[in-house]
Motif scaffolding. Structure first.
Motif, PDB file in Angstrom:
ATOM      1  N   PRO A   1       0.821  -1.206   0.000  1.00 19.95           N
ATOM      2  CA  PRO A   1       0.000   0.000   0.000  1.00 19.95           C
ATOM      3  C   PRO A   1       0.856   1.257   0.000  1.00 19.95           C
ATOM      4  O   PRO A   1       1.936   1.299   0.589  1.00 19.95           O
ATOM      5  N   ALA A   2       0.363   2.239  -0.680  1.00 21.42           N
ATOM      6  CA  ALA A   2       1.092   3.511  -0.732  1.00 21.42           C
ATOM      7  C   ALA A   2       0.864   4.297   0.551  1.00 21.42           C
ATOM      8  O   ALA A   2      -0.233   4.327   1.082  1.00 21.42           O
ATOM      9  N   GLN A   3       1.910   4.915   1.040  1.00 16.46           N
ATOM     10  CA  GLN A   3       1.813   5.751   2.225  1.00 16.46           C
ATOM     11  C   GLN A   3       1.591   7.192   1.780  1.00 16.46           C
ATOM     12  O   GLN A   3       2.353   7.737   0.984  1.00 16.46           O
ATOM     13  N   HIS A   4       0.528   7.780   2.271  1.00 17.97           N
ATOM     14  CA  HIS A   4       0.206   9.150   1.910  1.00 17.97           C
ATOM     15  C   HIS A   4       0.433  10.050   3.131  1.00 17.97           C
ATOM     16  O   HIS A   4      -0.482  10.305   3.921  1.00 17.97           O
ATOM     17  N   GLY A   5       1.664  10.501   3.257  1.00 22.85           N
ATOM     18  CA  GLY A   5       1.980  11.390   4.369  1.00 22.85           C
ATOM     19  C   GLY A   5       1.726  10.728   5.701  1.00 22.85           C
ATOM     20  O   GLY A   5       2.299   9.686   6.037  1.00 22.85           O
ATOM     21  N   SER A   6       0.830  11.314   6.476  1.00 18.53           N
ATOM     22  CA  SER A   6       0.506  10.796   7.809  1.00 18.53           C
ATOM     23  C   SER A   6      -0.588   9.744   7.795  1.00 18.53           C
ATOM     24  O   SER A   6      -0.978   9.250   8.852  1.00 18.53           O
ATOM     25  N   VAL A   7      -1.109   9.404   6.613  1.00 15.76           N
ATOM     26  CA  VAL A   7      -2.201   8.437   6.513  1.00 15.76           C
ATOM     27  C   VAL A   7      -1.627   7.035   6.353  1.00 15.76           C
ATOM     28  O   VAL A   7      -0.888   6.751   5.404  1.00 15.76           O
ATOM     29  N   ASN A   8      -1.993   6.161   7.288  1.00 14.72           N
ATOM     30  CA  ASN A   8      -1.579   4.763   7.216  1.00 14.72           C
ATOM     31  C   ASN A   8      -2.592   4.001   6.368  1.00 14.72           C
ATOM     32  O   ASN A   8      -3.763   3.911   6.715  1.00 14.72           O
ATOM     33  N   VAL A   9      -2.141   3.432   5.238  1.00 13.02           N
ATOM     34  CA  VAL A   9      -3.031   2.749   4.295  1.00 13.02           C
ATOM     35  C   VAL A   9      -2.897   1.239   4.472  1.00 13.02           C
ATOM     36  O   VAL A   9      -1.796   0.688   4.440  1.00 13.02           O
ATOM     37  N   GLU A  10      -4.068   0.561   4.666  1.00  8.01           N
ATOM     38  CA  GLU A  10      -4.092  -0.887   4.820  1.00  8.01           C
ATOM     39  C   GLU A  10      -5.057  -1.474   3.794  1.00  8.01           C
ATOM     40  O   GLU A  10      -6.091  -0.885   3.475  1.00  8.01           O
ATOM     41  N   LYS A  11      -4.716  -2.672   3.277  1.00  3.76           N
ATOM     42  CA  LYS A  11      -5.571  -3.375   2.318  1.00  3.76           C
ATOM     43  C   LYS A  11      -6.391  -4.436   3.051  1.00  3.76           C
ATOM     44  O   LYS A  11      -5.876  -5.138   3.930  1.00  3.76           O
ATOM     45  N   VAL A  12      -7.666  -4.563   2.679  1.00  4.30           N
ATOM     46  CA  VAL A  12      -8.570  -5.554   3.267  1.00  4.30           C
ATOM     47  C   VAL A  12      -9.143  -6.395   2.134  1.00  4.30           C
ATOM     48  O   VAL A  12      -9.843  -5.883   1.257  1.00  4.30           O
ATOM     49  N   LEU A  13      -8.851  -7.696   2.145  1.00  7.08           N
ATOM     50  CA  LEU A  13      -9.370  -8.597   1.125  1.00  7.08           C
ATOM     51  C   LEU A  13     -10.816  -8.952   1.451  1.00  7.08           C
ATOM     52  O   LEU A  13     -11.157  -9.199   2.615  1.00  7.08           O
ATOM     53  N   ILE A  14     -11.666  -8.968   0.430  1.00  3.96           N
ATOM     54  CA  ILE A  14     -13.086  -9.239   0.668  1.00  3.96           C
ATOM     55  C   ILE A  14     -13.243 -10.590   1.380  1.00  3.96           C
ATOM     56  O   ILE A  14     -12.662 -11.594   0.998  1.00  3.96           O
ATOM     57  N   GLY A  15     -14.044 -10.562   2.456  1.00  6.66           N
ATOM     58  CA  GLY A  15     -14.311 -11.763   3.229  1.00  6.66           C
ATOM     59  C   GLY A  15     -13.186 -12.201   4.138  1.00  6.66           C
ATOM     60  O   GLY A  15     -13.301 -13.241   4.802  1.00  6.66           O
ATOM     61  N   LYS A  16     -12.091 -11.424   4.211  1.00  9.36           N
ATOM     62  CA  LYS A  16     -10.930 -11.804   5.020  1.00  9.36           C
ATOM     63  C   LYS A  16     -10.556 -10.670   5.967  1.00  9.36           C
ATOM     64  O   LYS A  16      -9.413 -10.199   5.986  1.00  9.36           O
ATOM     65  N   ILE A  17     -11.497 -10.222   6.753  1.00 10.64           N
ATOM     66  CA  ILE A  17     -11.281  -9.042   7.584  1.00 10.64           C
ATOM     67  C   ILE A  17     -10.284  -9.334   8.709  1.00 10.64           C
ATOM     68  O   ILE A  17      -9.362  -8.552   8.963  1.00 10.64           O
ATOM     69  N   ILE A  18     -10.444 -10.452   9.393  1.00 15.24           N
ATOM     70  CA  ILE A  18      -9.592 -10.755  10.539  1.00 15.24           C
ATOM     71  C   ILE A  18      -8.132 -10.901  10.113  1.00 15.24           C
ATOM     72  O   ILE A  18      -7.219 -10.370  10.769  1.00 15.24           O
ATOM     73  N   SER A  19      -7.900 -11.604   9.013  1.00 17.28           N
ATOM     74  CA  SER A  19      -6.514 -11.812   8.553  1.00 17.28           C
ATOM     75  C   SER A  19      -5.930 -10.564   7.921  1.00 17.28           C
ATOM     76  O   SER A  19      -4.711 -10.421   7.837  1.00 17.28           O
ATOM     77  N   SER A  20      -6.781  -9.633   7.465  1.00 17.74           N
ATOM     78  CA  SER A  20      -6.293  -8.427   6.806  1.00 17.74           C
ATOM     79  C   SER A  20      -6.005  -7.306   7.779  1.00 17.74           C
ATOM     80  O   SER A  20      -5.078  -6.514   7.586  1.00 17.74           O
ATOM     81  N   ILE A  21      -6.793  -7.226   8.851  1.00 23.38           N
ATOM     82  CA  ILE A  21      -6.612  -6.134   9.813  1.00 23.38           C
ATOM     83  C   ILE A  21      -5.857  -6.679  11.023  1.00 23.38           C
ATOM     84  O   ILE A  21      -6.421  -7.409  11.840  1.00 23.38           O
ATOM     85  N   LYS A  22      -4.612  -6.324  11.114  1.00 20.50           N
ATOM     86  CA  LYS A  22      -3.775  -6.808  12.205  1.00 20.50           C
ATOM     87  C   LYS A  22      -3.000  -5.654  12.821  1.00 20.50           C
ATOM     88  O   LYS A  22      -2.414  -4.844  12.124  1.00 20.50           O
ATOM     89  N   GLU A  23      -3.038  -5.601  14.140  1.00 21.05           N
ATOM     90  CA  GLU A  23      -2.241  -4.655  14.903  1.00 21.05           C
ATOM     91  C   GLU A  23      -2.438  -3.219  14.396  1.00 21.05           C
ATOM     92  O   GLU A  23      -1.485  -2.487  14.148  1.00 21.05           O
ATOM     93  N   ILE A  24      -3.668  -2.837  14.268  1.00 21.54           N
ATOM     94  CA  ILE A  24      -3.955  -1.465  13.839  1.00 21.54           C
ATOM     95  C   ILE A  24      -3.915  -0.526  15.041  1.00 21.54           C
ATOM     96  O   ILE A  24      -3.969  -0.953  16.188  1.00 21.54           O
ATOM     97  N   GLU A  25      -3.813   0.744  14.742  1.00 19.84           N
ATOM     98  CA  GLU A  25      -3.818   1.760  15.784  1.00 19.84           C
ATOM     99  C   GLU A  25      -4.971   2.719  15.511  1.00 19.84           C
ATOM    100  O   GLU A  25      -5.088   3.264  14.414  1.00 19.84           O
ATOM    101  N   LEU A  26      -5.797   2.897  16.515  1.00 20.19           N
ATOM    102  CA  LEU A  26      -6.940   3.798  16.385  1.00 20.19           C
ATOM    103  C   LEU A  26      -6.866   4.858  17.494  1.00 20.19           C
ATOM    104  O   LEU A  26      -6.378   4.592  18.588  1.00 20.19           O
TER     105      LEU A  26
END
Length: 397
Positions: free
Chosen positions: A372-397
């Protein structure tokens, strides 16, 4: 039905020949009866049609994915004539997809009676399932004539998304709303308007936090711990624009909404009040819903699904970002199905937030695995359809 018509027409000819060849009163009466029967059948069926109403009903207005839900076809026949055979042509589809599924039901209809024909449907994806009675064909007892009732009767049921336990951290915020009236039940803070807990004095505690009245009754000093306001601005933005119309449209929308639900649940579990923003096609504007628990999240998601139109019309997220430029947030999370450099650049430059995330729903593993491309301060993550748990790991909110 064509066979019945041919057979009855043949019988009329036979009775006519019988009357010509035999001049009996019985032959004449039989011929008259055979001629009158189609007229009687037509009048009977026409009266039945005029005195019949059709509608749909659901035991529950909301259901969940991958579970059968009952649908009731309600028919009321106010005439004195029963219908021995009726055929219902049913259509249904998810508003996220234009693929229409059809099937037929056959059943009798009693006279002077109301009845319900129950059938079950199932949805693999969340959304709004619209169910339509294209028409119901009713037949006379001899199946000579057919008439249609209940044309284009439409009803709908909401299929709620699932939420997943994604791994991630919700960091303590540096921006605090001092005017908040909602406080954490688990963590202390610095708001003196609300006492979180009382504890023994520890060297280094501020003197103005000593509870003098209680301390006078005890040998040790008692210190007040103040509360932590949790009404901190945190925003989840869901981009519901349809960027492609294909077989992937339905699973992409399903993953978009379930990503939003999963992130919202993570914030709820960490006592972080937040707001979700989406475009309401019915109101033709962006709508913000404050979320403080599972019940408010469920209500907001149901309202969001019901706000969508069949054409999936949605304004560009850039319009919202321009209108709310400079808003101060603890975190801003953007959920979309297209990686738009201009939109991500706008988030980087115009959104004032400590943490900025963008989740891009991808339809193929190749797209999801690409860097994923990094846009300045924006952290970009990819999520595969139907694979939310395996795609979203160790995020910061």
């Amino acid at each position: 039905m064509i066979f019945s018509k041919i057979l009855f027409f043949f019988l009329i000819i036979v009775c006519g020949m019988f009357y010509i060849l035999y001049l009996w009163d019985f032959a004449f009466v039989l011929f008259i009866i055979m001629l009158a029967l189609p007229v009687v059948m037509f009048i009977e069926l026409f009266i039945t049609k005029r005195m019949m109403t059709v509608d749909f009903s659901f035991p529950e207005s909301v259901t969940v994915k991958n579970e059968d839900f009952p649908v009731q076809l309600c028919l009321e026949n106010r005439s004195i004539f029963p219908v021995g055979k009726a055929e219902a042509h049913i259509e249904y589809y998810n508003i996220f997809n234009n693929q229409i599924n059809t099937f037929e039901l056959q059943f009798p209809i009693q006279a002077k009676n109301s009845q319900k024909v129950t059938f079950k449907l199932n949805s693999k994806y969340c959304g709004v399932i619209k169910i339509k009675s294209a028409y119901i064909s009713i037949f006379d007892p001899l199946k000579i004539f057919r008439m249609k009732v209940g044309r284009n009767i439409v009803s709908q049921i909401t299929v709620m998304p699932e939420g997943y336990d994604v791994s991630g951290d919700v960091f303590p915020v540096t921006r605090v709303n001092e005017e908040s009236l909602i406080f954490s039940e688990n963590r202390p803070g610095d708001d003196p308007s609300e006492v979180f807990d009382l504890r023994d004095y520890i060297p280094g505690d501020k003197l103005n936090r000593i509870h003098w009245k209680l301390s006078s009754k005890n040998q040790d000093f008692i210190v007040k711990e103040y509360s932590l306001p949790v009404d901190v601005p945190c925003l989840l933005f869901l981009d519901l624009r349809c960027y492609e119309d294909s077989d992937y449209t339905l699973p992409v929308y399903d993953t978009l909404i379930e990503t939003l639900v999963s992130l919202s649940r993570l914030l709820i579990a960490n006592e972080r009040l937040h707001t979700i923003v989406y475009f309401s096609a019915k109101q033709r504007e962006f709508v913000a819903k404050d979320i403080d628990g599972i019940e408010s999240l469920s209500g907001a998601i149901q309202e969001m699904l019901l706000s969508l139109m069949d054409n999936l019309y949605c304004e560009s997220p850039d319009d919202y970002l321009k209108e709310h430029s400079g808003i101060s947030l603890s975190s801003f999370t953007f959920i979309t199905s297209q990686e738009n450099d201009d939109t991500l650049r706008m988030i980087d430059e115009q959104v004032d937030a400590d943490i900025k995330n963008a989740f891009i729903v991808c339809r193929s593993s190749t797209d999801a695995e690409s860097e994923p491309a990094q846009h300045g301060s924006v952290n970009v993550e990819k999520v595969l359809i139907g694979k939310i748990i395996s795609s979203i790991k160790e995020i910061e909110l």
